[in-house]
Design a protein around this motif. Structure first.
Motif, PDB file in Angstrom:
ATOM      1  N   PHE A  79      18.704  11.652  -7.049  1.00  0.00           N
ATOM      2  CA  PHE A  79      18.334  11.899  -5.867  1.00  0.00           C
ATOM      3  C   PHE A  79      17.255  12.890  -5.508  1.00  0.00           C
ATOM      4  O   PHE A  79      16.276  12.923  -4.738  1.00  0.00           O
ATOM      5  N   GLN A  80      17.436  14.149  -6.466  1.00  0.00           N
ATOM      6  CA  GLN A  80      16.386  15.037  -6.208  1.00  0.00           C
ATOM      7  C   GLN A  80      15.074  14.483  -6.786  1.00  0.00           C
ATOM      8  O   GLN A  80      13.923  14.869  -5.866  1.00  0.00           O
ATOM      9  N   VAL A 101      16.642   7.738  -3.733  1.00  0.00           N
ATOM     10  CA  VAL A 101      17.588   8.504  -3.013  1.00  0.00           C
ATOM     11  C   VAL A 101      18.790   7.526  -2.800  1.00  0.00           C
ATOM     12  O   VAL A 101      19.846   8.020  -2.891  1.00  0.00           O
ATOM     13  N   GLY A 102      18.908   6.160  -2.553  1.00  0.00           N
ATOM     14  CA  GLY A 102      19.813   5.469  -2.582  1.00  0.00           C
ATOM     15  C   GLY A 102      20.683   5.323  -3.714  1.00  0.00           C
ATOM     16  O   GLY A 102      21.946   5.242  -3.635  1.00  0.00           O
ATOM     17  N   LEU A 103      19.765   4.995  -4.738  1.00  0.00           N
ATOM     18  CA  LEU A 103      20.672   5.172  -6.251  1.00  0.00           C
ATOM     19  C   LEU A 103      21.344   6.263  -6.281  1.00  0.00           C
ATOM     20  O   LEU A 103      22.516   6.395  -6.999  1.00  0.00           O
ATOM     21  N   GLY A 104      20.663   7.481  -5.867  1.00  0.00           N
ATOM     22  CA  GLY A 104      21.210   8.832  -6.429  1.00  0.00           C
ATOM     23  C   GLY A 104      22.376   9.061  -5.442  1.00  0.00           C
ATOM     24  O   GLY A 104      23.611   9.610  -6.071  1.00  0.00           O
ATOM     25  N   LEU A 105      22.317   8.525  -4.286  1.00  0.00           N
ATOM     26  CA  LEU A 105      23.630   8.861  -3.232  1.00  0.00           C
ATOM     27  C   LEU A 105      24.728   8.176  -3.822  1.00  0.00           C
ATOM     28  O   LEU A 105      25.818   8.457  -3.420  1.00  0.00           O
ATOM     29  N   THR A 110       0.935  -1.235   0.044  1.00  0.00           N
ATOM     30  CA  THR A 110       0.006   0.014   0.221  1.00  0.00           C
ATOM     31  C   THR A 110       0.689   1.160   0.019  1.00  0.00           C
ATOM     32  O   THR A 110       0.402   2.386  -0.300  1.00  0.00           O
ATOM     33  N   HIS A 111       1.936   1.162   0.443  1.00  0.00           N
ATOM     34  CA  HIS A 111       3.035   2.115   0.429  1.00  0.00           C
ATOM     35  C   HIS A 111       3.963   2.160  -0.385  1.00  0.00           C
ATOM     36  O   HIS A 111       5.459   2.713   0.189  1.00  0.00           O
ATOM     37  N   TYR A 112       4.108   1.821  -1.554  1.00  0.00           N
ATOM     38  CA  TYR A 112       5.037   1.370  -2.400  1.00  0.00           C
ATOM     39  C   TYR A 112       5.827   2.602  -2.817  1.00  0.00           C
ATOM     40  O   TYR A 112       6.980   2.546  -3.169  1.00  0.00           O
ATOM     41  N   ASN A 113       5.314   4.040  -2.491  1.00  0.00           N
ATOM     42  CA  ASN A 113       5.928   5.193  -3.030  1.00  0.00           C
ATOM     43  C   ASN A 113       7.090   5.345  -1.971  1.00  0.00           C
ATOM     44  O   ASN A 113       8.076   5.850  -2.457  1.00  0.00           O
ATOM     45  N   TYR A 114       6.817   4.939  -0.823  1.00  0.00           N
ATOM     46  CA  TYR A 114       8.081   5.029   0.089  1.00  0.00           C
ATOM     47  C   TYR A 114       9.319   4.261  -0.094  1.00  0.00           C
ATOM     48  O   TYR A 114      10.492   4.592  -0.069  1.00  0.00           O
ATOM     49  N   LEU A 115       8.878   2.815  -0.488  1.00  0.00           N
ATOM     50  CA  LEU A 115       9.932   2.166  -1.074  1.00  0.00           C
ATOM     51  C   LEU A 115      10.693   2.711  -2.266  1.00  0.00           C
ATOM     52  O   LEU A 115      11.904   2.529  -2.182  1.00  0.00           O
ATOM     53  N   MET A 116       9.952   3.201  -3.163  1.00  0.00           N
ATOM     54  CA  MET A 116      10.335   3.931  -4.339  1.00  0.00           C
ATOM     55  C   MET A 116      11.266   5.202  -3.975  1.00  0.00           C
ATOM     56  O   MET A 116      12.532   5.338  -4.489  1.00  0.00           O
ATOM     57  N   PHE A 117      10.867   5.728  -2.951  1.00  0.00           N
ATOM     58  CA  PHE A 117      11.810   7.003  -2.406  1.00  0.00           C
ATOM     59  C   PHE A 117      12.953   6.509  -1.840  1.00  0.00           C
ATOM     60  O   PHE A 117      13.996   7.110  -2.344  1.00  0.00           O
ATOM     61  N   VAL A 118      13.074   5.344  -1.152  1.00  0.00           N
ATOM     62  CA  VAL A 118      14.269   5.104  -0.486  1.00  0.00           C
ATOM     63  C   VAL A 118      15.156   4.453  -1.715  1.00  0.00           C
ATOM     64  O   VAL A 118      16.415   4.732  -1.707  1.00  0.00           O
ATOM     65  N   ALA A 119      14.506   3.761  -2.544  1.00  0.00           N
ATOM     66  CA  ALA A 119      15.509   3.307  -3.925  1.00  0.00           C
ATOM     67  C   ALA A 119      15.982   4.373  -4.529  1.00  0.00           C
ATOM     68  O   ALA A 119      17.187   4.406  -4.985  1.00  0.00           O
TER      69      ALA A 119
END
Length: 120
Positions: free
Chosen positions: A41-42, A18-22, A7-16
């Motif tokens: 990252f942005q 940000v991690g990929l960008g970092l 239900t909250h896959y958007n947070y999983l995508m956020f972490v992915a």
């Protein structure tokens, strides 16, 4: 736990994102790859802010006799529009600097540029 992620896959995508960008910013020594990592990252931050402003069942904050009890705040969306403009400007300036660095040093590798600057 699986239901929460479904239900909250958007947070999983956020972490992915940000991690990929970092990872792109820190692991690469190529300046263009660092700029691409910064942009990824942005986008992750943009996704987080826009989706955190979402209210299920909310309506737009137009009060012309709508009668809704829950309104969605337009502030996160406005902030993201401003951040997108700033991000595009930052990318343009960074790429212009990368072009000048390449003209001056003939490479985009950060380690090689550091060695050349130390030997001058």
């Amino acid at each position: 736990m699986i239901d929460l992620l479904a239900t909250h896959y958007n947070y999983l995508m956020f972490v992915a994102l940000v991690g990929l960008g970092l990872y792109g910013v820190t692991a690469s020594s190529n300046l263009v790859k660092k700029i691409i990592g910064l942009n990824i990252f942005q986008v992750g931050i943009f996704l987080f802010i826009v989706t955190s402003g979402y209210i299920d069942g909310g309506s737009p904050p137009v009060v012309h006799g709508h009668g809704a009890e829950t309104y969605v705040s337009p502030l996160p969306h406005v902030l993201i529009l401003t951040a997108i403009v700033v991000g595009v400007s930052l990318t343009a300036v960074a790429l212009a600097l990368v072009v000048r660095i390449y003209e001056a040093y003939g490479t985009l590798d950060e380690d090689t540029i550091r060695e050349v600057r130390l030997n001058d």
